[in-house]
Design a protein around this motif. Structure first.
Motif, PDB file in Angstrom:
ATOM      1  N   ALA A   4       2.389   1.371  -3.242  1.00 27.43           N
ATOM      2  CA  ALA A   4       1.066   1.602  -4.325  1.00 27.43           C
ATOM      3  C   ALA A   4       1.230   3.346  -4.345  1.00 27.43           C
ATOM      4  CB  ALA A   4       0.230   1.250  -4.154  1.00 27.43           C
ATOM      5  N   VAL A   8      -0.633  -1.484  -8.422  1.00 24.86           N
ATOM      6  CA  VAL A   8      -0.364  -2.359  -7.803  1.00 24.86           C
ATOM      7  C   VAL A   8       0.285  -3.900  -8.826  1.00 24.86           C
ATOM      8  CG1 VAL A   8      -1.765  -4.451  -6.924  1.00 24.86           C
ATOM      9  CG2 VAL A   8      -2.116  -2.436  -6.346  1.00 24.86           C
ATOM     10  N   ILE A   9      -0.665  -3.541 -10.048  1.00 27.02           N
ATOM     11  CA  ILE A   9       0.183  -5.266 -10.895  1.00 27.02           C
ATOM     12  C   ILE A   9       1.129  -4.997 -11.263  1.00 27.02           C
ATOM     13  CG2 ILE A   9      -2.979  -5.199 -11.667  1.00 27.02           C
ATOM     14  CD1 ILE A   9      -1.310  -3.689 -13.954  1.00 27.02           C
ATOM     15  N   ALA A  20       1.821   5.362  -7.572  1.00 29.01           N
ATOM     16  CA  ALA A  20       1.088   6.196  -8.745  1.00 29.01           C
ATOM     17  C   ALA A  20       0.443   7.399  -8.787  1.00 29.01           C
ATOM     18  CB  ALA A  20      -1.030   5.584  -7.373  1.00 29.01           C
ATOM     19  N   TYR A  27      -0.390  -7.025 -16.526  1.00 31.62           N
ATOM     20  CA  TYR A  27      -1.900  -7.541 -17.878  1.00 31.62           C
ATOM     21  C   TYR A  27      -1.695  -6.607 -18.971  1.00 31.62           C
ATOM     22  CZ  TYR A  27      -4.736  -8.996 -13.654  1.00 31.62           C
ATOM     23  OH  TYR A  27      -4.501 -10.571 -12.493  1.00 31.62           O
ATOM     24  N   CYS A  60       0.988  -0.851   0.243  1.00 31.51           N
ATOM     25  CA  CYS A  60       0.173   0.322  -0.172  1.00 31.51           C
ATOM     26  C   CYS A  60       0.593   1.143  -0.247  1.00 31.51           C
ATOM     27  CB  CYS A  60      -0.878  -0.319   1.229  1.00 31.51           C
ATOM     28  SG  CYS A  60      -2.206  -1.555   1.072  1.00 31.51           S
ATOM     29  N   ALA A  69      -6.943   5.834 -10.655  1.00 37.18           N
ATOM     30  CA  ALA A  69      -6.698   4.467 -11.862  1.00 37.18           C
ATOM     31  C   ALA A  69      -5.395   3.831 -11.817  1.00 37.18           C
ATOM     32  CB  ALA A  69      -6.969   5.164 -12.849  1.00 37.18           C
ATOM     33  N   SER A  70      -4.300   4.966 -11.244  1.00 39.77           N
ATOM     34  CA  SER A  70      -2.998   4.699 -11.134  1.00 39.77           C
ATOM     35  C   SER A  70      -2.926   4.145 -10.091  1.00 39.77           C
ATOM     36  CB  SER A  70      -1.953   5.513 -11.095  1.00 39.77           C
ATOM     37  OG  SER A  70      -2.494   6.941 -12.256  1.00 39.77           O
ATOM     38  N   TYR A  71      -3.669   3.547  -9.385  1.00 39.19           N
ATOM     39  CA  TYR A  71      -3.322   2.485  -8.435  1.00 39.19           C
ATOM     40  C   TYR A  71      -3.364   1.247  -8.611  1.00 39.19           C
ATOM     41  CZ  TYR A  71      -3.047   5.412  -4.452  1.00 39.19           C
ATOM     42  OH  TYR A  71      -2.797   6.783  -2.918  1.00 39.19           O
ATOM     43  N   TRP A  72      -4.622   0.864  -9.722  1.00 40.53           N
ATOM     44  CA  TRP A  72      -4.567   0.156 -10.021  1.00 40.53           C
ATOM     45  C   TRP A  72      -2.739  -0.806 -10.542  1.00 40.53           C
ATOM     46  CZ3 TRP A  72      -6.793  -4.876  -9.682  1.00 40.53           C
ATOM     47  CH2 TRP A  72      -5.825  -5.467 -11.310  1.00 40.53           C
ATOM     48  N   TRP A  73      -2.427  -0.110 -10.908  1.00 42.71           N
ATOM     49  CA  TRP A  73      -1.304  -0.235 -12.681  1.00 42.71           C
ATOM     50  C   TRP A  73      -0.116  -0.026 -11.585  1.00 42.71           C
ATOM     51  CZ3 TRP A  73       3.258   2.474 -12.450  1.00 42.71           C
ATOM     52  CH2 TRP A  73       4.194   1.952 -12.917  1.00 42.71           C
TER      53      TRP A  73
END
Length: 446
Positions: A320, A351-352, A324, A359, A317, A345-349
């Motif tokens: 990220a 994390v992955i 992000a 992805y 966390c 939206a950048s948090y998802w990037w």
């Protein structure tokens, strides 16, 4: 043989010999010694009283002998030398606790980290002796208790596999279309019969376990039993809902159109809840943990490593939250791409990317964005690797303990009813360097 009298001026020095580990102390210092057993030596008025405190006494050398673990006493001697008591990593923690009780030392004198380790080891030993909560012994508790136990375990695993296959087949498009139209073909009936038989077996097994459990409250609080209830109850709830729907339809045919409409509306509102309950059937797979040593080790590791898993989530966390905004700034403000529309939206990037999944739905194109992406990936590899070592060692220890417990349960029993298993985890054993006659420790002189 008479006790040596105390010398004038309090200059008498005695030797404490614990399995070859010798410590020299001033006789006057025993009056304020943190070891209550040594403090009792001064109150002894004769040899008989003295031998109730120690194992032997040599008046010629003024030496007191104690037939105890020298390894543990070396750690206890550190309390006399530096005033700090620490739990050694090598010897058994429970055996060290017994040594503390013998010498009359309060466990609260242990350093805070060592005391936490001792308490954790006591909980693990208590769980190993009692077994999983709510899990009865014998045929139902241990599938390796005999041929009957193995047969029972094989049948239970077969029903779990049949339930998993039926769950997969029930999601086929043609069967789902029949359910939506309210039809029921031969294939649909076969799946319902299969599910009914499997649930009947699981209910029978759950009932037997509950009847054999000594404490019903502990049985209901056990994690595996909670999973069983969550997996079994949706079938009965769906069955009762279907009977209620038929009753509402019958009432409508008999002239109760209003009541039928209300019942249909109620069932429609409850449809989502019923579908969610039916999705809980996937929990049947967790029943394999009753018969799989690896799955039980995984669950025990997750319970023991709750702190390490929390650190893992904290690291993720924090990192990220750092990368992000950086990648959003690099791509949104400095780059030409518009994929990173906002910081959330950048948090998802982030994390992955930190978990090295990638992805490919959001990809930085600019040079500053690629630099941030490289930093994010390298940081994720390093940060996620820190707690993994501790989790791995905990899993190895949990697997070894459960395997040793399983071997002790399956080992032949002695005529007096006790298991003839060798010394395992949780049993006190003195290492070779700490045997009788080991080299004396450092001398303490007051």
């Amino acid at each position: 043989m008479a006790l040596r009298p105390e010398r004038a001026g309090g200059r008498r020095v005695v030797t404490i010999n614990v399995g070859g580990c010798r410590v020299r102390l001033a006789w006057a210092a025993l009056a304020r010694c943190p070891l209550a057993r040594l403090e009792r030596l001064r109150a002894c008025g004769g040899r008989d009283e003295l031998l109730r405190v120690c194992d032997d006494y040599d008046a010629g050398r003024d030496e007191f002998f104690f037939d105890r673990s020298p390894c543990a006493f070396r750690a206890i001697a550190a309390l006399l030398r530096a005033g700090k008591l620490r739990l050694l990593r090598g010897p058994c923690a429970l055996a060290f606790r017994d040594e503390l009780a013998y010498w009359g030392i309060d466990e609260a004198r242990l350093e805070r980290c060592c005391l936490r380790r001792l308490r954790r080891r006591e909980e693990e030993a208590a769980g190993a002796r009692a077994g999983p909560p709510g899990r009865p012994g014998g045929l139902l508790g241990d599938p390796r208790s005999g041929p009957a136990g193995k047969l029972f375990a094989c049948v239970s695993v077969a029903f779990v596999a049949a339930t998993a296959v039926g769950l997969c087949l029930s999601t086929m498009p043609d069967i789902r279309a029949e359910e939506e139209r309210g039809e029921c073909s031969r294939k649909c009936r076969s799946l319902f019969v299969l599910e009914t038989v499997c649930v009947a077996w699981f209910s029978f097994e759950f009932l037997l376990r509950s009847l054999r459990a000594e404490s019903k409250c502990a049985f209901l609080r056990a994690p595996l039993n909670i999973i069983d209830m969550l997996a079994i109850l949706p079938f009965y709830v769906s069955l009762l809902a279907g009977l209620a729907a038929r009753g509402a339809g019958g009432a409508g045919g008999a002239g109760g159109a209003g009541r039928a409409g209300a019942g249909a509306a109620l069932l429609e509102r409850a449809g989502l809840a019923l579908r969610l309950l039916r999705a809980l059937r996937v929990l049947y797979v967790m029943r394999l943990a009753r018969h799989s040593l690896g799955l039980r080790s995984l669950g025990l590791t997750a319970r023991r490593c709750a702190r390490e898993l929390g650190l893992l989530l904290l690291f993720l966390c924090v990192a990220a939250a750092l990368f992000a905004p950086l990648v959003h700034l690099a791509e949104r403000e400095l780059g030409a791409r518009r994929d990173f529309s906002s910081v959330p939206a950048s948090y998802w990037w982030a994390v992955i990317s930190m978990t090295t999944v990638g992805y490919g739905d959001m990809v930085p194109r600019s040079l500053p964005g690629r630099v941030v992406a490289l930093s994010s990936i390298l940081s994720g590899i390093l940060l996620l690797a820190f707690p993994v070592t501790s989790i791995f060692h905990t899993f190895a220890r949990s697997y070894s303990e459960l395997k040793a417990q399983q071997q002790r349960a399956a080992s032949p029993r002695a005529p007096d009813g006790r298991s003839q298993a060798p010394v395992g985890a949780g049993q006190a054993a003195v290492p070779a360097p700490c045997a009788q006659g080991a080299a004396p420790g450092k001398l303490l002189q007051n």
